[in-house]
Write a protein that holds these residues in place. Structure first.
Motif, mmCIF file in Angstrom:
data_model
loop_
_atom_site.group_PDB
_atom_site.id
_atom_site.type_symbol
_atom_site.label_atom_id
_atom_site.label_comp_id
_atom_site.label_asym_id
_atom_site.label_seq_id
_atom_site.Cartn_x
_atom_site.Cartn_y
_atom_site.Cartn_z
ATOM 1 N N LEU A 108 96.233 25.061 17.667
ATOM 2 C CA LEU A 108 97.373 25.919 17.328
ATOM 3 C C LEU A 108 96.939 27.238 16.683
ATOM 4 C CD1 LEU A 108 100.309 26.680 16.848
ATOM 5 C CD2 LEU A 108 100.375 25.078 14.951
ATOM 6 N N LEU B 287 79.438 30.742 17.286
ATOM 7 C CA LEU B 287 79.773 29.654 16.362
ATOM 8 C C LEU B 287 79.586 30.040 14.896
ATOM 9 C CD1 LEU B 287 78.535 26.498 18.321
ATOM 10 C CD2 LEU B 287 80.821 27.497 18.230
ATOM 11 N N GLU C 215 78.903 20.010 21.450
ATOM 12 C CA GLU C 215 79.086 21.466 21.492
ATOM 13 C C GLU C 215 77.767 22.203 21.225
ATOM 14 O OE1 GLU C 215 83.098 23.075 19.967
ATOM 15 O OE2 GLU C 215 82.697 21.336 18.712
HETATM 16 C C1 6MZ Z 1 84.442 26.157 19.831
HETATM 17 N N1 6MZ Z 1 85.638 25.436 19.753
HETATM 18 C C2 6MZ Z 1 85.966 24.669 18.690
HETATM 19 N N2 6MZ Z 1 85.123 23.679 18.269
HETATM 20 C C3 6MZ Z 1 85.446 22.930 17.185
HETATM 21 N N3 6MZ Z 1 86.546 23.107 16.463
HETATM 22 C C4 6MZ Z 1 87.398 24.077 16.838
HETATM 23 C C5 6MZ Z 1 87.151 24.886 17.965
HETATM 24 N N4 6MZ Z 1 88.157 25.754 18.093
HETATM 25 C C6 6MZ Z 1 89.016 25.519 17.060
HETATM 26 N N5 6MZ Z 1 88.538 24.515 16.303
HETATM 27 C C7 6MZ Z 1 89.145 23.946 15.077
HETATM 28 O O1 6MZ Z 1 90.533 24.265 15.056
HETATM 29 C C8 6MZ Z 1 90.877 24.970 13.863
HETATM 30 C C9 6MZ Z 1 91.961 25.984 14.157
HETATM 31 O O2 6MZ Z 1 93.152 25.357 14.581
HETATM 32 P P1 6MZ Z 1 94.105 24.493 13.622
HETATM 33 O O3 6MZ Z 1 94.048 25.105 12.265
HETATM 34 O O4 6MZ Z 1 93.585 23.099 13.624
HETATM 35 O O5 6MZ Z 1 95.459 24.625 14.253
HETATM 36 C C10 6MZ Z 1 89.556 25.593 13.424
HETATM 37 O O6 6MZ Z 1 89.530 25.824 12.030
HETATM 38 C C11 6MZ Z 1 88.523 24.551 13.837
HETATM 39 O O7 6MZ Z 1 88.420 23.542 12.860
#
Ligand code: 6MZ
Length: 363
Positions: free
Chosen positions: A31, A72, A219
């Motif tokens: 989100l 990252l 990842e």
């Molecule tokens: C490379 N891709 C990814 N790998 C790992 N975690 C990811 C991500 N992309 C997003 N997030 C996770 O989603 C949070 C933001 O959305 P929400 O606050 O949860 O809605 C990020 O802070 C991270 O923890």
């Protein structure tokens, strides 16, 4: 040029228009990472108008339009240091969720599984449960509009750095809010941090509560603990996200279990997550797609964080066609197969299947 100048049949449309029109399934969208810069800017502007002393930098300066090369190292702090401080009250959560749903639907998404990490905001007093409730309220409100066709469900994310206590609370919240459309749990967060084996009991609870389980998987080449991938598989996931740095043996195991893979092309390329930083044509979608008769896994094209990487779901399908030579029929099959991997129940699956069959008949 308007769409009315094209013939009615979607099969005759130019590829980009076809990708837009095709009913698509989005299963991996965070989100907060899906909020556009413009929406963040509007939230910032409203806060500034209400309180001229509001000190945060304008999102259009913090996250400049056109910048998508977050890696990252720079990606995760964007949330913790900036966006979470901006979207920290009921109004901004409700508004940003509404805007995210609107843009998914306008890119031709017919079913969306949005995911978010429950979190409390001490600065405004909002609790984690109030946060999730605000997201669900916005989803409800959006879904009830007569013009809405997209079906939306929610997944709650556990962050890799969560304590077991916090992870358990997230799973319990998912169980509690199941009736409101929460269908599963996710494990996400900075892949360089945390010992995920500590979180095992939370995923055991998710499994025994019959929630769907999806995990960010491989990842980076060297996770914090060398046995991480085996541990993640022991959580009994239904789906895996990214699946980049995996051995042949792990690929075989994934296929043996028939797991569905959520593949996010633009995110992986822009964030330079692949071993050899190549182009889109080097993305592992190609390998899994070519070997789909041998290693039978559901392959689901997803956006991950469209607010950061700026490629919507229609464009991700377009990239797949351009770089891997899929025909329109094959793109349609990709979307149709994705239906099998959703966490919503049989009735929703049946309706999505019907919608895709109906689309195919328009020739
Ligand atoms: C490379 N891709 C990814 N790998 C790992 N975690 C990811 C991500 N992309 C997003 N997030 C996770 O989603 C949070 C933001 O959305 P929400 O606050 O949860 O809605 C990020 O802070 C991270 O923890």
């Amino acid at each position: 040029m308007t769409t009315t100048s094209y013939p009615d049949s979607p099969w005759d449309l130019p590829l980009a228009k076809f990708c837009h029109k095709l009913p698509k399934i989005e299963l991996h969208a965070h989100l907060t990472g899906s909020i556009s810069r413009q929406t963040l800017h509007e939230i910032w502007k409203q806060k500034k108008e209400r309180d001229p002393a509001f000190e945060m930098v304008d999102p259009l300066l913090e996250i400049p339009v056109g910048k998508v090369d977050y890696d990252l190292e720079t990606f995760f702090p964007l949330f913790t240091r900036y966006i979470y401080n901006l979207c920290n009250d009921l109004l901004s959560v409700h508004y940003s969720t509404h805007q995210v749903l609107t843009s998914f639907e306008s890119s031709g998404t017919c079913y969306l599984e949005l995911r978010t990490t429950p979190r409390a905001f001490p600065a405004t007093g909002m609790t984690a449960e109030e946060y999730v409730s605000a997201v669900l309220d916005a989803i409800d409100e959006y879904s009830r509009r007569p013009e809405t066709k997209m079906v939306t469900r929610l997944i709650l994310s556990v962050d890799r750095r969560d304590t077991l206590e916090k992870a358990m609370a997230t799973v319990q919240l998912a169980v509690k809010l199941r009736e409101r459309g929460v269908v599963g749990v996710d494990l996400c967060g900075d892949p360089m941090k945390g010992d995920i084996s500590l979180l095992h009991p939370a995923f055991t609870l998710a499994k025994s509560s019959r929630l769907g389980i999806t995990l960010h998987f491989a990842e980076i080449p060297y996770p914090p603990t060398p046995t991480e991938l085996q541990t993640l598989l022991s959580f009994q996931p239904d789906r895996l996200g990214h699946v980049i740095h995996v051995s042949e043996a792990i690929k075989d195991e994934i296929a043996r279990r028939g797991l569905a893979l959520e593949l996010c092309l633009s995110c992986n390329i822009q964030a330079k997550m692949m071993a050899e930083v190549g182009g889109f044509g080097d993305h592992h979608f190609g390998e899994w797609y070519k070997g789909r008769e041998t290693r039978k896994c559901g392959l689901v094209i997803c956006t991950d964080d469209v607010g950061v990487f700026c490629s919507d779901l229609a464009n991700e399908y377009y990239l797949v066609a351009m770089h891997f030579g899929l025909t329109k029929k094959e793109l349609w099959e990709l979307s149709r197969n994705a239906v099998k991997a959703i966490f919503a129940g049989e009735e929703v699956k049946r309706r999505l299947e019907e919608q895709l069959m109906e689309f195919a008949r328009l020739e």
